[in-house]
Design a protein around this motif. Structure first.
Motif, PDB file in Angstrom:
ATOM      1  N   ARG A 177       0.835  -1.207   0.000  1.00  0.00           N
ATOM      2  CA  ARG A 177       0.000   0.000   0.000  1.00  0.00           C
ATOM      3  C   ARG A 177       0.874   1.264   0.000  1.00  0.00           C
ATOM      4  O   ARG A 177       0.626   2.208  -0.760  1.00  0.00           O
ATOM      5  N   ALA A 178       1.893   1.262   0.864  1.00  0.00           N
ATOM      6  CA  ALA A 178       2.786   2.426   0.930  1.00  0.00           C
ATOM      7  C   ALA A 178       3.535   2.607  -0.383  1.00  0.00           C
ATOM      8  O   ALA A 178       3.703   3.735  -0.874  1.00  0.00           O
ATOM      9  N   LEU A 179       3.974   1.488  -0.975  1.00  0.00           N
ATOM     10  CA  LEU A 179       4.711   1.568  -2.234  1.00  0.00           C
ATOM     11  C   LEU A 179       3.809   2.040  -3.370  1.00  0.00           C
ATOM     12  O   LEU A 179       4.234   2.807  -4.248  1.00  0.00           O
ATOM     13  N   MET A 180       2.536   1.609  -3.374  1.00  0.00           N
ATOM     14  CA  MET A 180       1.606   2.057  -4.410  1.00  0.00           C
ATOM     15  C   MET A 180       1.360   3.560  -4.318  1.00  0.00           C
ATOM     16  O   MET A 180       1.234   4.231  -5.343  1.00  0.00           O
ATOM     17  N   ASP A 181       1.291   4.076  -3.104  1.00  0.00           N
ATOM     18  CA  ASP A 181       1.149   5.533  -2.945  1.00  0.00           C
ATOM     19  C   ASP A 181       2.365   6.255  -3.518  1.00  0.00           C
ATOM     20  O   ASP A 181       2.231   7.290  -4.185  1.00  0.00           O
ATOM     21  N   GLU A 182       3.561   5.715  -3.263  1.00  0.00           N
ATOM     22  CA  GLU A 182       4.794   6.318  -3.773  1.00  0.00           C
ATOM     23  C   GLU A 182       4.832   6.274  -5.292  1.00  0.00           C
ATOM     24  O   GLU A 182       5.173   7.256  -5.964  1.00  0.00           O
ATOM     25  N   ILE A 183       4.451   5.119  -5.854  1.00  0.00           N
ATOM     26  CA  ILE A 183       4.453   4.951  -7.315  1.00  0.00           C
ATOM     27  C   ILE A 183       3.461   5.917  -7.963  1.00  0.00           C
ATOM     28  O   ILE A 183       3.757   6.550  -8.983  1.00  0.00           O
TER      29      ILE A 183
END
Length: 515
Positions: free
Chosen positions: A288-294
Motif C-alpha cells: 500500500r505504501a509503495l503504491m502511494d509512492e508509485i
C-alpha cells in the motif's frame, strides 16, 4: 452397486453427491484439498473438506447424505460414545466422524447431560407435531394436504402426523385456503400478499415498490462497475482481485445494502466481515505504501514513466532496494501505464540544393561534449489546424538538448536561430553536425555559417530516418511525454511547456541507462 442419488448440504449450498464422490476419488488419487476446492468451486475451506473426506472414508457417501428426519440413538449408544470421550479416546470431531453422528453439537449435548448427572434417554419414536420444527414444503404438497384435510374431515393433528409437518402449518394452510383459495398457499415470505389476494391499490403499491427497488439495484450495479474499475478489481492476481471487491463494498456501503453489494460482486458477506476484522499483513501494508509512492511519481511526471524508469527512480532517488517485477505488478493493479507513442507520419522527399555524405554513419557515440551534434525540425499541430515548428540540436556526447527554437513557420530563420543559440551557449568549433536533407540544411546560407566555425556537415541518406535516430527518438519522447498529454490552443502555452520539458529532460529525467 447402484450409485447414490441426492444432495449434500455444504454451507446451505446443495452439492450433488455424484460430484462429491468424484472429488473424494481425486483425493484418493493424490490431489490436494486446495486444488479440489478451486477446481470444483466448493464453498468450504481445506479443513472442512478434510473432515468430510474422513467421514466418507469411514462410512461412504451414506454418511454424507442429508437426513430427512432426526437420527434416532439409543440410550446405550449415547453412553458408549460419551464414555469414550470422557476417557480421552477421541475428540468431539473424531468421535462424530467415527460413529457417523451428523453434528459435534449433538455429542456435546450428550456430554453436558452426563457431566450434569442427568440420565440419558432413548429417542422418542415419533416427533411431537406441536413442537417440531416446521418442514419446508412445495406448493403442490400444501394444496394436497389442505384439500385432503377438508375433504376427509381429518383433524390438524392427524394430518400433521401423517405428512410429518407441524400442527400450526396445517392450521394456517386450511385457514388461508378457505378464505382465498389455492393461490393463498403460495409462499409469500418476504414478498407480501400473493397477487390473487391483493386489492387494486395494493397491487399498484407493490408494482411501484418493485420498480423502485429495481432502479436502485441497477444504479448500484452501475456504481459498483465504476468503483471496481477505479480501484482495479480487474487485476489477474486473486488476492488483489478480492481486495478490490472488499474496498468497493467499503466505499459504497453507506449508499446500498451490504447484501446487495456482496451479491453483485460475487462474494459472501461472511468473507467481507472477516476482511473488516482482520489485521493487515506486513507485506500488504508495504504494498500500500509503495503504491502511494508509485502513484505520486507517476502523476508528478505526467504519466511518462513506465515501470522500468519508476524502478530506477525508487532505487536512485528514494534509496529503495526493489525489483522491477514488483513495481510492474503494482502498477498493473493501479492501472498505470506509461504514455504510448504515436506513429510518425511519412513525408515526401524533396530535391536538395547541396548535400553532404553520411559521415556520422549511425555512430551515435561521442567521447566528449560538442563533438557530434544532431539537428532536425518537427511539426506540432494545434486542434484548430494551425501548426508550430520546433527546431532543436542534440549533443551526442552529453545526451542533452543544446538549443531549441519554436516558430510559426518551418523556414531558414527557424533553423539559423537554433544554430546561433547553440553557438552562443557553447562557443563550439570543429563539430560534426548531422541533419536530414531538409532545404534549410542544404541551403548555401547554412553552408556558410558552418564554415565560419569549421563545422563538418553530415546528412542522412534519402528515406533513412534512422540515420538520425537519436534526434527522431527525442521527438517521439517529447510528443508522448508532453505534447500528446494535453490539447494546446495557444502558441505561448505550447512554448512555455516545451521550455519546461526540455529543462526537465536535460536535468532531471530518469533514463534506462541509469539502471
Amino acid at each position: 452397486m447402484k450409485p447414490l442419488e441426492g444432495f449434500f448440504l455444504l454451507r446451505k449450498l446443495k452439492v450433488d453427491l455424484a460430484i462429491l464422490e468424484d472429488v473424494f476419488k481425486k483425493r484418493v488419487a493424490g490431489y490436494s484439498y486446495k486444488w479440489l476446492i478451486e477446481t470444483y468451486q466448493l464453498p468450504i475451506v481445506e479443513t472442512t473438506l478434510h473432515r468430510y473426506y474422513e467421514r466418507y472414508r469411514l462410512h461412504g457417501l451414506e454418511g454424507l447424505q442429508t437426513r430427512k428426519s432426526n437420527q434416532r440413538y439409543s440410550k446405550d449408544f449415547k453412553e458408549k460414545v460419551v464414555q469414550e470421550y470422557v476417557n480421552g479416546h477421541g475428540s468431539l470431531q473424531s468421535l462424530t466422524i467415527a460413529y457417523n453422528i451428523p453434528s459435534r453439537q449433538t455429542l456435546k449435548n450428550w456430554v453436558m447431560r452426563y457431566t450434569l448427572g442427568k440420565e440419558m434417554k432413548d429417542y422418542l419414536p415419533k416427533p411431537e407435531v406441536y413442537t417440531m420444527n416446521a418442514r419446508k414444503t412445495t406448493l403442490e404438497e400444501r394444496i394436497k394436504i389442505t384439500e385432503e384435510c377438508i375433504r376427509e374431515g381429518l383433524t390438524y393433528k392427524e394430518m400433521a402426523e401423517k405428512y410429518q409437518v407441524k400442527y400450526y402449518q396445517v392450521y394456517q394452510w386450511v385457514k388461508k385456503y378457505k378464505e382465498h383459495g389455492p393461490d393463498a398457499l403460495i409462499d409469500g415470505r418476504g414478498k407480501g400478499k400473493a397477487p390473487s389476494v391483493q386489492t387494486d391499490a395494493e397491487k399498484l403499491e407493490a408494482e411501484i415498490k418493485a420498480l423502485k427497488a429495481r432502479n436502485q439495484w441497477l444504479e448500484m450495479e452501475n456504481n459498483v462497475l465504476k468503483k471496481t474499475k477505479e480501484i482495479g478489481r480487474g487485476d489477474d492476481e486473486k488476492r488483489l482481485h478480492q481486495e478490490a471487491s472488499y474496498q468497493t463494498i467499503e466505499a459504497l456501503k453507506e449508499a446500498y445494502p451490504i447484501a446487495w453489494l456482496c451479491e453483485a460482486l460475487g462474494i459472501s458477506r461472511a468473507s467481507y466481515y472477516k476482511w473488516i476484522q482482520r489485521q493487515t499483513p506486513d507485506d500488504e501494508a508495504d504494498d500500500r505504501a509503495l503504491m502511494d509512492e508509485i502513484t505520486t511519481i507517476y502523476h508528478d511526471h505526467k504519466g511518462i514513466y513506465g515501470y522500468r524508469r519508476i524502478t530506477i527512480y525508487l532505487r536512485q532517488r528514494k534509496g529503495m532496494t526493489i525489483n522491477h517485477k514488483r513495481v510492474r505488478r503494482l502498477m498493473k493493479h493501479l492501472g498505470l501505464r506509461a504514455v504510448i507513442r504515436q506513429k510518425r507520419k511519412s513525408y515526401r522527399p524533396s530535391t536538395p540544393e547541396v548535400t553532404a555524405e553520411n559521415l556520422l554513419n549511425r555512430n551515435f557515440t561521442a567521447e566528449r561534449e560538442n563533438e557530434k551534434w544532431l539537428t532536425d525540425v518537427t511539426e506540432l499541430k494545434f486542434p484548430s489546424g494551425q501548426k508550430a515548428y520546433l527546431s532543436a540540436i542534440l549533443d551526442l556526447g552529453k545526451g542533452t538538448i543544446v538549443s531549441h527554437v519554436l516558430g510559426h513557420s518551418n523556414n531558414n530563420k527557424l533553423v539559423f536561430d537554433t544554430y546561433h543559440q547553440a553557438i552562443e551557449r557553447t562557443q563550439a568549433t570543429h563539430v560534426l553536425l548531422h541533419s536530414d536533407r531538409g532545404y534549410q540544411y542544404t541551403s548555401p546560407s547554412f553552408q556558410r555559417l558552418l564554415k565560419q566555425r569549421q563545422f563538418v556537415q553530415s546528412m542522412s541518406r534519402v528515406g533513412r530516418c534512422i540515420d538520425n535516430g537519436p534526434m527522431e527518438a527525442f521527438w517521439g519522447t517529447l510528443k508522448s511525454e508532453m505534447f500528446h498529454l494535453k490539447k494546446y490552443h495557444t502558441f505561448e502555452e505550447l512554448e512555455h511547456d516545451i521550455h519546461a520539458y526540455i529543462k526537465f529532460y536535460n536535468e532531471d529525467r530518469i533514463t534506462l541507462k541509469m539502471a
